[in-house]
Design a protein around this motif. Structure first.
Motif, short mmCIF file in Angstrom:
data_model
loop_
_atom_site.label_atom_id
_atom_site.label_comp_id
_atom_site.label_asym_id
_atom_site.label_seq_id
_atom_site.Cartn_x
_atom_site.Cartn_y
_atom_site.Cartn_z
N ASP A 100 3.32 5.93 -2.88
CA ASP A 100 4.47 6.65 -3.43
C ASP A 100 4.32 6.91 -4.93
O ASP A 100 4.77 7.94 -5.44
CB ASP A 100 5.75 5.85 -3.17
CG ASP A 100 6.20 5.93 -1.72
OD1 ASP A 100 5.76 6.84 -1.01
OD2 ASP A 100 6.97 5.04 -1.29
N ILE A 101 3.68 5.97 -5.63
CA ILE A 101 3.45 6.16 -7.06
C ILE A 101 2.43 7.25 -7.32
O ILE A 101 2.56 8.07 -8.24
CB ILE A 101 2.99 4.83 -7.70
CG1 ILE A 101 4.12 3.80 -7.66
CG2 ILE A 101 2.49 5.04 -9.13
CD1 ILE A 101 3.69 2.41 -8.05
N TYR A 102 1.40 7.32 -6.48
CA TYR A 102 0.26 8.21 -6.72
C TYR A 102 0.32 9.54 -5.98
O TYR A 102 -0.50 10.43 -6.24
CB TYR A 102 -1.04 7.49 -6.33
CG TYR A 102 -1.60 6.60 -7.40
CD1 TYR A 102 -2.63 7.03 -8.25
CD2 TYR A 102 -1.10 5.32 -7.58
CE1 TYR A 102 -3.13 6.22 -9.23
CE2 TYR A 102 -1.61 4.49 -8.57
CZ TYR A 102 -2.62 4.95 -9.39
OH TYR A 102 -3.11 4.12 -10.38
N LYS A 103 1.27 9.73 -5.09
CA LYS A 103 1.21 10.88 -4.20
C LYS A 103 1.27 12.22 -4.93
O LYS A 103 0.76 13.23 -4.41
CB LYS A 103 2.32 10.81 -3.16
CG LYS A 103 3.72 10.82 -3.71
CD LYS A 103 4.73 10.62 -2.59
CE LYS A 103 6.17 10.58 -3.12
NZ LYS A 103 7.13 10.32 -2.02
N ASN A 104 1.84 12.25 -6.10
CA ASN A 104 1.89 13.50 -6.87
C ASN A 104 0.97 13.48 -8.08
O ASN A 104 1.07 14.35 -8.96
CB ASN A 104 3.33 13.78 -7.32
CG ASN A 104 4.25 14.03 -6.15
OD1 ASN A 104 3.89 14.72 -5.19
ND2 ASN A 104 5.46 13.47 -6.20
N ARG A 105 0.06 12.52 -8.11
CA ARG A 105 -0.89 12.42 -9.22
C ARG A 105 -2.24 13.00 -8.81
O ARG A 105 -2.66 12.85 -7.66
CB ARG A 105 -1.07 10.95 -9.63
CG ARG A 105 0.19 10.30 -10.21
CD ARG A 105 0.00 8.79 -10.33
NE ARG A 105 -1.10 8.47 -11.20
CZ ARG A 105 -0.96 7.99 -12.45
NH1 ARG A 105 0.24 7.80 -12.96
NH2 ARG A 105 -2.02 7.70 -13.17
N VAL A 129 0.84 -1.20 0.00
CA VAL A 129 0.00 0.00 0.00
C VAL A 129 0.87 1.25 0.00
O VAL A 129 0.60 2.21 -0.73
CB VAL A 129 -0.96 0.00 1.22
CG1 VAL A 129 -1.61 1.37 1.39
CG2 VAL A 129 -2.03 -1.07 1.04
N GLU A 130 1.92 1.24 0.79
CA GLU A 130 2.82 2.40 0.82
C GLU A 130 3.54 2.58 -0.51
O GLU A 130 3.79 3.71 -0.95
CB GLU A 130 3.82 2.24 1.96
CG GLU A 130 3.15 2.38 3.33
CD GLU A 130 4.09 2.14 4.49
OE1 GLU A 130 5.15 1.51 4.27
OE2 GLU A 130 3.76 2.56 5.61
N ARG A 131 3.85 1.48 -1.18
CA ARG A 131 4.47 1.58 -2.50
C ARG A 131 3.50 2.22 -3.49
O ARG A 131 3.90 3.06 -4.31
CB ARG A 131 4.87 0.18 -2.98
CG ARG A 131 5.68 0.15 -4.25
CD ARG A 131 6.10 -1.27 -4.61
NE ARG A 131 6.89 -1.89 -3.56
CZ ARG A 131 7.32 -3.16 -3.61
NH1 ARG A 131 7.00 -3.92 -4.66
NH2 ARG A 131 8.05 -3.67 -2.63
N GLN A 171 -8.58 4.59 -3.44
CA GLN A 171 -8.61 3.71 -2.28
C GLN A 171 -8.07 2.36 -2.75
O GLN A 171 -8.36 1.91 -3.86
CB GLN A 171 -10.01 3.57 -1.70
CG GLN A 171 -10.19 2.49 -0.64
CD GLN A 171 -9.46 2.76 0.67
OE1 GLN A 171 -8.26 2.99 0.68
NE2 GLN A 171 -10.19 2.71 1.78
N ILE A 172 -7.29 1.76 -1.91
CA ILE A 172 -6.72 0.45 -2.22
C ILE A 172 -6.59 -0.33 -0.92
O ILE A 172 -6.33 0.24 0.14
CB ILE A 172 -5.34 0.61 -2.91
CG1 ILE A 172 -5.04 -0.58 -3.81
CG2 ILE A 172 -4.23 0.85 -1.95
CD1 ILE A 172 -5.79 -0.56 -5.11
N GLY A 173 -6.82 -1.62 -0.98
CA GLY A 173 -6.67 -2.46 0.21
C GLY A 173 -6.21 -3.85 -0.18
O GLY A 173 -6.53 -4.34 -1.27
#
Length: 341
Positions: free
Chosen positions: A287-292, A282-284, A299-301
């Motif tokens: 990191d991919i989406y944090k600037n998108r 989830v943290e990975r 939401q992801i689980g």
């Protein structure tokens, strides 16, 4: 019957332990603190907890109930996960799975599903229309063909040949929701509503074998033809009978980008607990989406179950929950730990 195709190599059978039987038919929500090691499904020793079934969201409670009938009687995990998720597929009130699922932007209900057993056998269907139980079609693909995935009209043709019934899956409630959406025709998923899009289920049976299933109607108002992670082995679902199993829920594109479920299993292979493995992936993704810009509706689980019968889950935002049934505490719904509010 055509010999089934192996996805990788045959996994060895796990160790066997005996547990006392506990009924999961109470279907209740029980207090649970996932911060405690014992409550997070981690034994902390070499004990194997079995049988265990874990599934996503609150519709996992009745699904677990059905699966437990098989597991409690010593049945195979593959039979249990298929029977369990069929409950959600047949429920017209579950707007994200099977009959009653919300349609795409053309008003068509399209379904995706996959299933996998302890010997790396797997089957999948995608973009399937007018067949209520895609998970059972996926199992037929696994058992009756040399292939892993069938899609679209080919999947439907195969289902009809196998005796499945063609029927209209667009319920009045789903059609009403679609008509309301058409007023603006805006595709902007709502956290924990339109992303509440699967039932994924993992189980370990009395023989110590892992199985998994995943089924969905996908993201509401999607482009006609869109397929998410749910039918993709390694993304929406993966297991290795020597290590553990994992499955996903949420926005499928984010799971596909990271081969999410396969990566959770690989982290467990490296020694991480199910909870730790879910959290790291989830943290990975974060990191991919944090600037998108699409982070705002992401939401992801993930849920995970290892060879010892230890389980865990983790999500990006609050609101995700999962159901667990075992001999220790029965059937209960647990709020997932999360990274961001």
């Amino acid at each position: 019957m055509i010999d089934r195709r192996k996805f990788l190599t045959k996994a060895t059978l796990g160790t066997v332990a005996v547990g006392t039987l506990y009924s999961c038919v109470d279907n209740g929500i029980k207090p649970h603190d996932p911060r405690k090691k014992e409550s997070a499904g981690e034994t902390g020793n070499n004990e194997v907890r079995k049988p265990v079934v874990i599934s996503t969201w609150n519709h996992g409670l009745p699904a677990n109930e059905e699966a437990w009938k098989i597991l409690n009687g010593g049945g195979a995990g593959l039979d249990a996960v298929e029977a369990g998720v069929r409950v959600a597929e047949a429920d017209p009130k579950v707007s994200s799975v099977g009959y009653g699922g919300w349609p795409d932007r053309e008003g068509k209900v399209t379904l995706d599903a996959c299933i996998m057993d302890h010997e790396f056998n797997c089957g999948s269907v995608a973009f399937l229309q007018n067949i209520k139980h895609p998970i059972s079609v996926a199992r037929k693909v696994m058992e009756k063909t040399p292939h892993i995935m069938l899609v679209g009209e080919g999947a439907k043709q195969f289902a009809l040949e196998q005796g499945f019934k063609e029927e209209n899956l667009l319920t009045p409630d789903a059609e009403k929701a679609y008509r309301e959406w058409l007023r603006k025709s805006e595709y902007k998923p709502i956290i924990n509503v339109e992303n509440h899009d699967t039932i994924s289920m993992l189980a370990i049976d009395e023989n110590g074998n892992l199985s998994g299933a995943c089924t969905t109607s996908g993201a509401a108002w999607k482009v006609h033809g869109r397929v998410g992670d749910s039918p993709i082995i390694g993304a929406g679902l993966f297991l290795d009978n020597e290590v553990g199993s994992a499955a996903a829920t949420g926005l499928g594109e984010a799971v596909i980008r990271t081969a999410g479920s396969a990566m959770v299993v690989e982290l467990m292979r490296q020694g991480k607990s199910p909870q730790q493995a879910c959290k790291e992936i989830v943290e990975r993704i974060y990191d991919i989406y944090k600037n998108r810009p699409d982070l705002e509706y992401l939401q992801i689980g993930f849920i995970a179950l290892n060879k010892q019968g230890e389980y865990g889950a983790y999500c990006l935002r609050p609101g995700f929950n999962y159901a667990v049934c075992d001999n220790d505490e029965g059937n209960r719904l647990i709020d997932g730990e999360y990274k961001m509010s």
